[in-house]
Design an enzyme around this catalytic site. Sequence first.
Site, mmCIF file in Angstrom:
data_model
loop_
_atom_site.group_PDB
_atom_site.id
_atom_site.type_symbol
_atom_site.label_atom_id
_atom_site.label_comp_id
_atom_site.label_asym_id
_atom_site.label_seq_id
_atom_site.Cartn_x
_atom_site.Cartn_y
_atom_site.Cartn_z
ATOM 1 C CB THR A 192 -0.917 0.038 1.245
ATOM 2 O OG1 THR A 192 -0.075 0.101 2.398
ATOM 3 C CG2 THR A 192 -1.801 -1.183 1.339
ATOM 4 C CB CYS A 193 -0.014 4.703 -0.902
ATOM 5 S SG CYS A 193 -0.027 4.414 -2.646
ATOM 6 C CG ASP A 194 0.050 4.209 5.801
ATOM 7 O OD1 ASP A 194 -1.038 4.715 6.127
ATOM 8 O OD2 ASP A 194 1.085 4.312 6.489
#
Length: 394
Positions: free
Chosen positions: A338-340
């Site tokens: 994910t983008c986290d």
Amino acid sequence: MSAPENYGFDLDGFISRERFEKMREFLRDKETPCLLLDLKAVEKNYDELVRTMPYAKIHYAIKANPHEKLLKMLVDKGCNFDFASVPELDMIMRLGATPDRLSYGHTIKKSEHIAYAYDKGIRLFATDSEDDLKRIAKNAPGSKVFFRLFMECSGADWSLSRKFGAHPDTIFQLIQMSKDLDVVPWGLSFHVGSQQRDIGQWGSAIASCRYLFDSAKELGITLKMINLGGGFPAPYTQPTAPLEMYTKEVTRFLVEDFPDGMPEIITEPGRSLVGNCGILVSQVVLKSKKDTYNPHSWLYIDAGKFGGLYETIDESIKYPIYSEKTGPTGEYIIAGPTCDSMDILYENTKYVLPENLEEGDRLYFLSTGAYVNSCSLESFNGFKPPKVYIYDED
Ligand SMILES: Cc1ncc(COP(=O)(O)O)c(C=O)c1O
């Protein structure tokens, strides 16, 4: 270099090569990430617990893995259950468990949920506060209550301290208060922390129970039950004592503290029943180096913290990871898709895996049966949680 905590694992000690190969075959055409649950492994764990603690009522903690087929198998085997919410209660009753096999083990619950459970026939509730106790008396009159003791949880890989339980003096006051309320003060409970390595933690918890049993007697109340909670381990990268050693010691503590006969004993296993029944399959998405001189590569895979590998928070649970590739190895930092940037699985702990890993290669996370499918977000960032398959072959 000093011996670092590096893990990239062979199958030894986790699953037989033969069984793994059968499962790998089953998984060959399945899209990743996916999770395979081995029901026979759960059955085996359940039978072993029954064999080694024949005096205890097993209340499986549904939260560890609420897959319906797994629950149904346990219902049919005669297991009891601990639920924490209305949906868990509804599901387990729909699968055939009668209310006398169920306990409402959560200490934080709304009045309407207590009333709902009472209406469904539930008569056994956990509590650790004055407000909750009064709510139970009001919404579930005449029910049995057990009081949860606060535990430090030291020695556990996954602590359950602070949020739950009350200190013995507060528990004593609650027991005293229950005399004037429409409830039956039935027993005590504790949870020494999940994946607990220190068996002695059960010893001090049981000693506290003994003390409170005696104190309650002075109030004219005879407590009748101890709920030992969960905490027995599953096999991850750091070895633990075998289950039989845990159950033998816990039995010894109980016999020593209750020489005139044990009270009714409940145990609420989660991780130890289902932990080793799961294999999560993930694919390598990308491998990269952040700078030329750093010996570590980053390995981004298609399973992550938001997709079931949530217990990698603080690198608490270190899953054994098996790669199909062989050859020279390197140290990896492993992160999810994910983008986290929270979605890093292992950074302090470097995993040793083949250097030649590349896009599409499969990695098998062993011992992913507990708190994986129950802890997946539906679609964070558009990434789907692992699809779950059941393996029910011998
Ligand atoms: C009340 C209660 N009982 C039992 C369990 C299961 O514990 P474990 O997975 O360590 O066996 C939990 C886990 O959170 C719990 O909160």
